[in-house]
Design a protein around this motif. Sequence first.
Motif, mmCIF file in Angstrom:
data_model
loop_
_atom_site.group_PDB
_atom_site.id
_atom_site.type_symbol
_atom_site.label_atom_id
_atom_site.label_comp_id
_atom_site.label_asym_id
_atom_site.label_seq_id
_atom_site.Cartn_x
_atom_site.Cartn_y
_atom_site.Cartn_z
ATOM 1 N N PRO A 9 0.818 -1.210 0.000
ATOM 2 C CA PRO A 9 0.000 0.000 0.000
ATOM 3 C C PRO A 9 0.858 1.269 0.000
ATOM 4 N N SER A 10 0.347 2.301 -0.629
ATOM 5 C CA SER A 10 1.005 3.606 -0.609
ATOM 6 C C SER A 10 0.339 4.478 0.446
ATOM 7 N N VAL A 11 1.167 5.217 1.186
ATOM 8 C CA VAL A 11 0.670 6.043 2.280
ATOM 9 C C VAL A 11 1.270 7.440 2.163
ATOM 10 N N ALA A 12 0.405 8.443 2.147
ATOM 11 C CA ALA A 12 0.855 9.831 2.225
ATOM 12 C C ALA A 12 0.745 10.297 3.674
ATOM 13 N N ILE A 13 1.845 10.742 4.226
ATOM 14 C CA ILE A 13 1.847 11.323 5.570
ATOM 15 C C ILE A 13 1.617 12.815 5.404
ATOM 16 N N PRO A 21 8.453 25.704 12.761
ATOM 17 C CA PRO A 21 9.523 24.844 12.244
ATOM 18 C C PRO A 21 10.194 23.978 13.302
ATOM 19 N N ALA A 22 10.217 24.424 14.555
ATOM 20 C CA ALA A 22 10.900 23.657 15.603
ATOM 21 C C ALA A 22 10.229 22.311 15.829
ATOM 22 N N ASN A 23 8.909 22.325 16.040
ATOM 23 C CA ASN A 23 8.193 21.065 16.219
ATOM 24 C C ASN A 23 8.257 20.215 14.955
ATOM 25 N N LEU A 24 8.117 20.851 13.806
ATOM 26 C CA LEU A 24 8.145 20.107 12.549
ATOM 27 C C LEU A 24 9.485 19.407 12.356
ATOM 28 N N SER A 25 10.571 20.065 12.716
ATOM 29 C CA SER A 25 11.899 19.461 12.570
ATOM 30 C C SER A 25 12.006 18.169 13.368
ATOM 31 N N ARG A 26 11.528 18.186 14.610
ATOM 32 C CA ARG A 26 11.558 16.969 15.437
ATOM 33 C C ARG A 26 10.678 15.879 14.836
ATOM 34 N N CYS A 27 9.506 16.276 14.374
ATOM 35 C CA CYS A 27 8.586 15.308 13.775
ATOM 36 C C CYS A 27 9.208 14.659 12.540
ATOM 37 N N LEU A 28 9.808 15.471 11.670
ATOM 38 C CA LEU A 28 10.391 14.938 10.437
ATOM 39 C C LEU A 28 11.569 14.012 10.729
ATOM 40 N N THR A 29 12.322 14.310 11.780
ATOM 41 C CA THR A 29 13.422 13.415 12.168
ATOM 42 C C THR A 29 12.887 12.032 12.507
ATOM 43 N N LEU A 31 10.130 10.787 11.399
ATOM 44 C CA LEU A 31 9.493 10.216 10.206
ATOM 45 C C LEU A 31 10.493 9.595 9.230
ATOM 46 N N LYS A 32 11.754 9.963 9.344
ATOM 47 C CA LYS A 32 12.754 9.407 8.424
ATOM 48 C C LYS A 32 12.774 7.882 8.487
ATOM 49 N N GLU A 107 5.840 12.880 17.585
ATOM 50 C CA GLU A 107 7.064 12.117 17.335
ATOM 51 C C GLU A 107 6.688 10.639 17.251
ATOM 52 N N LEU A 108 7.111 9.995 16.162
ATOM 53 C CA LEU A 108 6.727 8.604 15.914
ATOM 54 C C LEU A 108 7.853 7.643 16.251
ATOM 55 N N PHE A 109 7.466 6.371 16.462
ATOM 56 C CA PHE A 109 8.416 5.281 16.578
ATOM 57 C C PHE A 109 8.349 4.453 15.296
ATOM 58 N N LYS A 110 9.446 3.834 14.935
ATOM 59 C CA LYS A 110 9.538 3.087 13.691
ATOM 60 C C LYS A 110 8.464 1.991 13.614
ATOM 61 N N GLY A 111 7.819 1.891 12.462
ATOM 62 C CA GLY A 111 6.812 0.861 12.237
ATOM 63 C C GLY A 111 5.404 1.260 12.601
ATOM 64 N N SER A 112 5.218 2.492 13.088
ATOM 65 C CA SER A 112 3.896 2.919 13.549
ATOM 66 C C SER A 112 2.857 2.871 12.438
ATOM 67 N N ILE A 113 3.188 3.417 11.287
ATOM 68 C CA ILE A 113 2.210 3.518 10.205
ATOM 69 C C ILE A 113 1.860 2.141 9.662
#
Length: 233
Positions: A9-13, A21-29, A31-32, A107-113
Motif C-alpha cells: 500500500p502507498s501512504v501519504a503522511i 519549524p521547531a516542532n516540525l523538525s523533530r517530527c520529520l526526524t 518520520l525518516k 514524534e513517531l516510533f519506527k513501524g507505527s504507520i
Amino acid sequence: MGENLNQPPSVAIIIVTFNDPANLSRCLTSLKKELIGQALRCHLTVVDNSTDDSAKKNIAQLVKRVKQAVYIDPKTNTGFARGNNIALKQEFDQGTDYCFLLNSDTELFKGSIAELVETQIKTNSALVGPTLVYGDRPQIYWYGGGRWQPYLGIVRHLGRNELVRPQSAQAVTFINGAALLIPKATYLKYGGFFEPYFMYYEDSDYSAQLVRAGEQLYYEPRVVIKHYVPAVT
C-alpha cells in the motif's frame, strides 16, 4: 487499496503546519525511519499555512531535505480542516491508498504507520488511530481511544492523564485528528473535513458523521505516538 495488488500500500503522511519549524523538525526526524526501508510506500506531504516569512522559509527548507516529500504553499492560512482537505484530494486523486494525518508536534516510533495499516486491513474500519501520550511524559495518556457522547454534544478522550496500560485494539466512536489514518474508500464515500471548522472539532464532526453512517472506527493501542502538548490542553 491500490490497483496493483503486487505492490504494498502507498501512504501519504500529511502534516498541516503553521509558523512552527521547531516542532516540525523533530517530527520529520522521527518520520525518516518511516520513509526509509519500510514495507509500505510512504511519502510526505506538508501543507504550510505559515504567515511568518521566516518560519515559512525554514519549513520549506526542512521539507526539501526529505527525499520523498511534497511541499504545498496555499499562500494563506487555510486552517486545519481545509489544509488537510487540499492534501487529501491531491493524494487520493493521484491514487494513494491511505493518508495518515499527523500533527507537527508529534514524534513517531519506527513501524507505527505499518501497524495502523495492518489494523485497518484486518478490521475494514473507516478510520484508525493510535495511542497519543504526552511528549514529556510518555507514560501518561493524552488519548487512549475516544467516545462520542451525542447527548452532551462532546467527545471524550479515554484514559486522559492516566498511566498507560496494556489494551487490545478496539472499536471506538472518536479518533483524534492529531494522528489519523484514512483509507481511500472512506474519502471517496464521505469526502474530507467540514471546512467551516477552521481549527478544532473537525475530527469529532468527521467521526460522528462516520459513526452515524454505520461505519466502524478503530483504536490501535500498539501504536504509541508522542504529542508535545501542555498537560492542561
